[in-house]
Design a protein around this motif. Structure first.
Motif, PDB file in Angstrom:
ATOM      1  N   GLN A   7      22.478  48.797  -8.191  1.00  0.00           N
ATOM      2  CA  GLN A   7      22.877  46.681  -8.563  1.00  0.00           C
ATOM      3  C   GLN A   7      21.303  46.154  -8.222  1.00  0.00           C
ATOM      4  OE1 GLN A   7      26.015  45.440  -8.254  1.00  0.00           O
ATOM      5  NE2 GLN A   7      25.581  43.020  -9.121  1.00  0.00           N
ATOM      6  N   THR A 130      17.829  53.203 -18.303  1.00  0.00           N
ATOM      7  CA  THR A 130      17.808  51.582 -17.897  1.00  0.00           C
ATOM      8  C   THR A 130      18.099  50.528 -19.294  1.00  0.00           C
ATOM      9  OG1 THR A 130      17.576  52.359 -15.515  1.00  0.00           O
ATOM     10  CG2 THR A 130      16.558  49.651 -16.186  1.00  0.00           C
ATOM     11  N   ILE A 133      20.832  50.963 -21.376  1.00  0.00           N
ATOM     12  CA  ILE A 133      21.464  50.033 -20.785  1.00  0.00           C
ATOM     13  C   ILE A 133      21.456  48.619 -21.707  1.00  0.00           C
ATOM     14  CG2 ILE A 133      22.645  49.368 -18.478  1.00  0.00           C
ATOM     15  CD1 ILE A 133      22.673  52.103 -17.645  1.00  0.00           C
ATOM     16  N   LEU A 134      20.279  48.053 -20.987  1.00  0.00           N
ATOM     17  CA  LEU A 134      20.027  47.147 -21.225  1.00  0.00           C
ATOM     18  C   LEU A 134      20.026  46.463 -22.584  1.00  0.00           C
ATOM     19  CD1 LEU A 134      16.609  46.645 -18.713  1.00  0.00           C
ATOM     20  CD2 LEU A 134      18.846  45.497 -18.897  1.00  0.00           C
ATOM     21  N   ARG A 135      19.633  46.974 -23.586  1.00  0.00           N
ATOM     22  CA  ARG A 135      20.169  46.831 -25.078  1.00  0.00           C
ATOM     23  C   ARG A 135      21.465  46.697 -24.784  1.00  0.00           C
ATOM     24  NH1 ARG A 135      15.025  51.387 -27.755  1.00  0.00           N
ATOM     25  NH2 ARG A 135      13.681  49.731 -26.688  1.00  0.00           N
ATOM     26  N   GLU A 136      22.216  47.847 -24.890  1.00  0.00           N
ATOM     27  CA  GLU A 136      23.504  47.642 -24.921  1.00  0.00           C
ATOM     28  C   GLU A 136      23.950  46.290 -24.362  1.00  0.00           C
ATOM     29  OE1 GLU A 136      25.390  50.875 -23.051  1.00  0.00           O
ATOM     30  OE2 GLU A 136      24.042  52.508 -24.964  1.00  0.00           O
ATOM     31  N   GLN A 137      24.149  46.271 -23.351  1.00  0.00           N
ATOM     32  CA  GLN A 137      24.511  44.740 -22.622  1.00  0.00           C
ATOM     33  C   GLN A 137      24.499  43.434 -23.404  1.00  0.00           C
ATOM     34  OE1 GLN A 137      26.596  44.923 -19.890  1.00  0.00           O
ATOM     35  NE2 GLN A 137      26.840  46.980 -21.495  1.00  0.00           N
ATOM     36  N   THR A 138      22.769  43.449 -23.640  1.00  0.00           N
ATOM     37  CA  THR A 138      22.230  43.037 -24.528  1.00  0.00           C
ATOM     38  C   THR A 138      23.159  42.395 -25.488  1.00  0.00           C
ATOM     39  OG1 THR A 138      20.565  42.847 -24.224  1.00  0.00           O
ATOM     40  CG2 THR A 138      20.062  41.838 -25.564  1.00  0.00           C
ATOM     41  N   GLN A 139      22.986  42.977 -26.423  1.00  0.00           N
ATOM     42  CA  GLN A 139      23.027  43.546 -27.658  1.00  0.00           C
ATOM     43  C   GLN A 139      25.208  42.778 -27.556  1.00  0.00           C
ATOM     44  OE1 GLN A 139      22.405  44.418 -31.071  1.00  0.00           O
ATOM     45  NE2 GLN A 139      24.329  43.455 -31.260  1.00  0.00           N
ATOM     46  N   ARG A 140      25.825  43.274 -26.992  1.00  0.00           N
ATOM     47  CA  ARG A 140      27.697  42.912 -26.055  1.00  0.00           C
ATOM     48  C   ARG A 140      26.896  41.561 -25.694  1.00  0.00           C
ATOM     49  NH1 ARG A 140      29.926  41.634 -21.107  1.00  0.00           N
ATOM     50  NH2 ARG A 140      28.021  41.839 -20.401  1.00  0.00           N
ATOM     51  N   LEU A 141      26.334  40.626 -25.477  1.00  0.00           N
ATOM     52  CA  LEU A 141      26.085  38.888 -25.345  1.00  0.00           C
ATOM     53  C   LEU A 141      26.411  38.602 -26.384  1.00  0.00           C
ATOM     54  CD1 LEU A 141      24.119  39.323 -21.929  1.00  0.00           C
ATOM     55  CD2 LEU A 141      26.362  38.285 -21.816  1.00  0.00           C
TER      56      LEU A 141
END
Length: 147
Positions: A7, A130, A133-141
């Protein structure tokens, strides 16, 4: 990880990448969103301004401003669509942007060469995951952001 957890390293990497792109943006007179738009057009090829607006989840008016700044920076060209002259097609022109990234590319290539092929494969796997994960977290937000 030599006393640093993933992290913490991820945060340091993210901060360094953002700082680099802010410096590129300042040099070219464009914003982070402009650079993202440029990357989409450069990666996917010529597209209409409307298609770019959809990809960025922005209004056509916002994309007009983005195209204005990218065109002024000399890294994007707008042309009328020969099939429908009401539509504008956007084409990436690496020019100054490519010149600014060349130094980074050379430095990253030199760094990569210091690792064995097996290590390079592990690093490529980590970077690819990575990005996912960034794309998934961006989509979630994005999905959970009230409009």
């Amino acid at each position: 990880m030599s006393g640093m957890d993933g992290q913490h390293l991820g945060m340091r990497l993210s901060t360094a990448v953002v700082a680099f792109h802010e410096a590129v943006g300042t040099h070219l007179g464009v914003t982070a969103v402009d650079q993202r738009a440029y990357a989409i057009v450069a990666g996917e090829g010529r597209m209409s301004a409307g298609d770019l607006a959809k990809r960025l989840a922005l209004t056509p008016g916002a994309v007009t401003g983005i195209a204005d700044r990218l065109e002024r920076a000399g890294i994007l060209t707008r042309t009328p669509d020969p099939a429908d002259r009401r539509r504008v097609l956007l084409t990436a022109n690496p020019g100054a942007y490519g010149d600014l990234l060349a130094g980074l590319g050379a430095a990253m290539s030199a760094l990569t060469a210091t690792y064995t092929p097996a290590e390079q494969q592990t690093i490529a796997d980590w970077v690819t995951r990575t990005i996912d994960i960034l794309r998934e977290q961006t989509q979630r937000l994005t999905d959970n952001h009230p409009r």
